[in-house]
Design an enzyme around this catalytic site. Structure first.
Site, PDB file in Angstrom:
ATOM      1  N   ASP A 184      93.768 -39.509  11.543  1.00 42.57           N
ATOM      2  CA  ASP A 184      94.230 -38.718  10.410  1.00 42.57           C
ATOM      3  C   ASP A 184      95.407 -37.857  10.865  1.00 42.57           C
ATOM      4  OD1 ASP A 184      92.632 -37.170   7.689  1.00 42.57           O
ATOM      5  OD2 ASP A 184      94.459 -36.402   8.599  1.00 42.57           O
ATOM      6  N   ASP A 214      97.896 -41.201   5.045  1.00 41.58           N
ATOM      7  CA  ASP A 214      97.890 -40.607   6.382  1.00 41.58           C
ATOM      8  C   ASP A 214      96.616 -40.843   7.189  1.00 41.58           C
ATOM      9  OD1 ASP A 214      96.057 -38.628   5.394  1.00 41.58           O
ATOM     10  OD2 ASP A 214      96.913 -37.188   6.806  1.00 41.58           O
ATOM     11  N   GLU A 215      95.685 -41.645   6.671  1.00 41.22           N
ATOM     12  CA  GLU A 215      94.475 -41.844   7.464  1.00 41.22           C
ATOM     13  C   GLU A 215      93.916 -43.250   7.312  1.00 41.22           C
ATOM     14  OE1 GLU A 215      90.859 -39.899   6.025  1.00 41.22           O
ATOM     15  OE2 GLU A 215      92.065 -39.128   4.366  1.00 41.22           O
TER      16      GLU A 215
HETATM   17  P1  TTP Z   1      94.847 -34.631   4.352  1.00 42.36           P
HETATM   18  O1  TTP Z   1      94.717 -35.521   5.547  1.00 42.36           O
HETATM   19  O2  TTP Z   1      93.606 -34.240   3.631  1.00 42.36           O
HETATM   20  O3  TTP Z   1      95.546 -33.261   4.782  1.00 42.36           O
HETATM   21  P2  TTP Z   1      96.735 -33.012   5.800  1.00 42.36           P
HETATM   22  O4  TTP Z   1      97.127 -34.235   6.548  1.00 42.36           O
HETATM   23  O5  TTP Z   1      97.857 -32.353   5.070  1.00 42.36           O
HETATM   24  O6  TTP Z   1      96.133 -31.938   6.772  1.00 42.36           O
HETATM   25  P3  TTP Z   1      95.014 -32.137   7.903  1.00 42.36           P
HETATM   26  O7  TTP Z   1      95.699 -31.763   9.184  1.00 42.36           O
HETATM   27  O8  TTP Z   1      93.926 -31.182   7.544  1.00 42.36           O
HETATM   28  O9  TTP Z   1      94.588 -33.570   7.857  1.00 42.36           O
HETATM   29  O10 TTP Z   1      95.805 -35.270   3.296  1.00 42.36           O
HETATM   30  C1  TTP Z   1      96.933 -36.042   3.675  1.00 42.36           C
HETATM   31  C2  TTP Z   1      98.088 -35.820   2.725  1.00 42.36           C
HETATM   32  O11 TTP Z   1      97.698 -36.148   1.392  1.00 42.36           O
HETATM   33  C3  TTP Z   1      98.545 -34.383   2.677  1.00 42.36           C
HETATM   34  O12 TTP Z   1      99.513 -34.096   3.683  1.00 42.36           O
HETATM   35  C4  TTP Z   1      99.080 -34.249   1.281  1.00 42.36           C
HETATM   36  C5  TTP Z   1      98.290 -35.241   0.480  1.00 42.36           C
HETATM   37  N1  TTP Z   1      97.257 -34.553  -0.344  1.00 42.36           N
HETATM   38  C6  TTP Z   1      97.539 -34.219  -1.660  1.00 42.36           C
HETATM   39  O13 TTP Z   1      98.621 -34.537  -2.154  1.00 42.36           O
HETATM   40  N2  TTP Z   1      96.594 -33.561  -2.399  1.00 42.36           N
HETATM   41  C7  TTP Z   1      95.375 -33.184  -1.879  1.00 42.36           C
HETATM   42  O14 TTP Z   1      94.555 -32.568  -2.579  1.00 42.36           O
HETATM   43  C8  TTP Z   1      95.088 -33.523  -0.508  1.00 42.36           C
HETATM   44  C9  TTP Z   1      93.766 -33.140   0.117  1.00 42.36           C
HETATM   45  C10 TTP Z   1      96.056 -34.199   0.205  1.00 42.36           C
HETATM   46 MG    MG Z   2      95.671 -35.462   7.414  1.00 42.91          MG
END
Ligand code: TTP
Ligand code: MG
Length: 366
Positions: free
Chosen positions: A10, A105-106
């Site tokens: 992730d 992203d994951e």
């Molecule tokens: P996430 O992996 O949940 O968050 P992140 O990568 O920003 O942070 P973390 O380090 O905690 O993993 O989500 C990935 C991307 O998806 C995030 O950068 C933006 C998008 N996203 C949204 O657009 N809306 C949302 O509610 C969430 C949770 C994520």
């Molecule tokens: Mg993330």
């Protein structure tokens, strides 16, 4: 079956990290990606610097601005994120084709058998993190374990740039100590309910009987019963079958006029049907979601007799469903139309995942 080797990767603060990478002036600053603070938009994500102020995903941007007045707001640049996403996916495929992306992203990777014949999933995970960084200048976190639940929980355990391994021998204690809100598959609402019942961590959850969990949480209860015992046999599926297709919209100002609301339903239906027709997908169940101005949410669904993807049927069903809510009597701030119960054996997941249909990502409960 045991013991598979599953990795979950992730990206860290993904959108915000891409923005900081592409504009060095943003490095070390509280960056908030999402709608502008003077709009009704929400935060997509924010940099770790902004998280210190309590800003998080899905929060109204106006609220984020109050918490973090010096936050730098940036409108999302999806093409940049999907470009980075393709790079990381091709790195995953150097190791295995059993890659299941959950979003841009994951992804889960099953590396039990892999193209490099590497036995250690931990070594692979570390290598992937390094390659991702070399290719994109972005950091990621990894979780390694023997099933999806544990791998996903592990990747979230130490962020950013973490690598957490949960070996079978460590799983029991890891899960017992895990705060209930950190369980993958237990959302905010369930977390609150569980806390009210005195379930604060894995240990507390494990003490509840199967019947108790089924009575209070229905089908999900069975899922909780299993994961708290480290049991999760869901395979890593490289081609994900979509369970629903939907679109929703928050209005720039609340709407009360029924005609306008019907117009919104029409344009949402338009987008949903275009997507379905384009891919030859049909669905049987029409749902609508209405969020009133006080944030209360109403949903209504109806299943039809046959699979459809034509606009007229879906529109008229959605309007009937809307008529059974208080939309038009009360002000509405958001409306959504979703088709589920899909007949979509031949659809293409790569394209779907690039669409911002985030709210409709299928639930992970088996
Ligand atoms: P996430 O992996 O949940 O968050 P992140 O990568 O920003 O942070 P973390 O380090 O905690 O993993 O989500 C990935 C991307 O998806 C995030 O950068 C933006 C998008 N996203 C949204 O657009 N809306 C949302 O509610 C969430 C949770 C994520
Ligand atoms: Mg993330």
């Amino acid at each position: 079956m045991d013991c598979r080797k599953i990795i979950h990767i992730d990206m860290d603060a993904f959108y915000a990290s891409v923005e900081q990478r592409d504009n060095p002036k943003l490095k070390g600053k509280p960056v908030i990606v999402g709608g502008p603070p003077n709009s009704r938009g929400v935060v997509s994500t924010c940099s770790y610097e902004a998280r210190k102020f309590g800003v998080h995903s899905a929060m109204p941007s106006a609220h984020a601005k109050r918490l973090c007045p010096n936050g730098i707001f940036i409108f999302p640049r999806f093409h940049a994120y999907s470009e980075a996403s393709s790079v990381i996916r091709s790195i995953f495929r150097e190791y295995t084709d059993l890659v299941e992306p959950l979003s841009l992203d994951e992804a889960f990777l099953d590396v039990t058998f892999n193209k490099k014949e590497e036995r250690s999933a931990t070594i692979i995970a570390r290598e992937i993190q390094r390659k991702i960084f070399d290719a994109t200048r972005l950091s990621s976190s990894a979780g390694v374990s023997y099933n999806k639940f544990l791998a996903k929980t592990a990747s979230d355990f130490k962020k950013p740039a973490g690598l957490t391994v949960i070996r079978p021998i460590d799983a029991e204690k890891f899960i017992e100590d895990l705060p209930i809100g950190k369980f993958f598959g237990i959302g905010k609402v369930t977390e609150m309910r569980m806390k009210e019942m005195g379930i604060n961590c894995g240990r507390d959850l494990k003490e509840r009987s199967y019947d108790f969990l089924m009575n209070h949480f229905g089908k999900a209860g069975r899922f909780y019963y299993k994961i708290v015992r480290g049991i999760d046999n869901r395979p890593v599926e490289s081609r994900r079958i979509r369970k629903s297709i939907g679109k929703e919209r928050t209005f720039s100002s609340d709407i009360i006029e029924t005609d306008k609301l019907k117009g919104i339903i029409s344009s949402l239906t338009d987008e949903v049907t275009e997507y379905m027709q384009h891919r030859g997908i049909k669905g049987k169940t029409v749902s609508i979601k209405v969020k009133y101005d006080d944030f209360e949410v109403a949903t209504r669904s109806r299943s039809l007799d046959s699979y459809v993807n034509d606009e007229r049927t879906i529109y008229s069903t959605a309007v009937e469903l809307m008529d059974s809510t208080e939309a038009g009597l009360r002000r509405v701030r958001l409306m959504g139309v979703t088709m589920s119960n899909l007949d979509n054996s031949q659809c293409d997941d790569e394209n779907q995942l690039l669409l911002p249909f985030r709210e409709f990502v299928p639930e992970l409960h088996p």
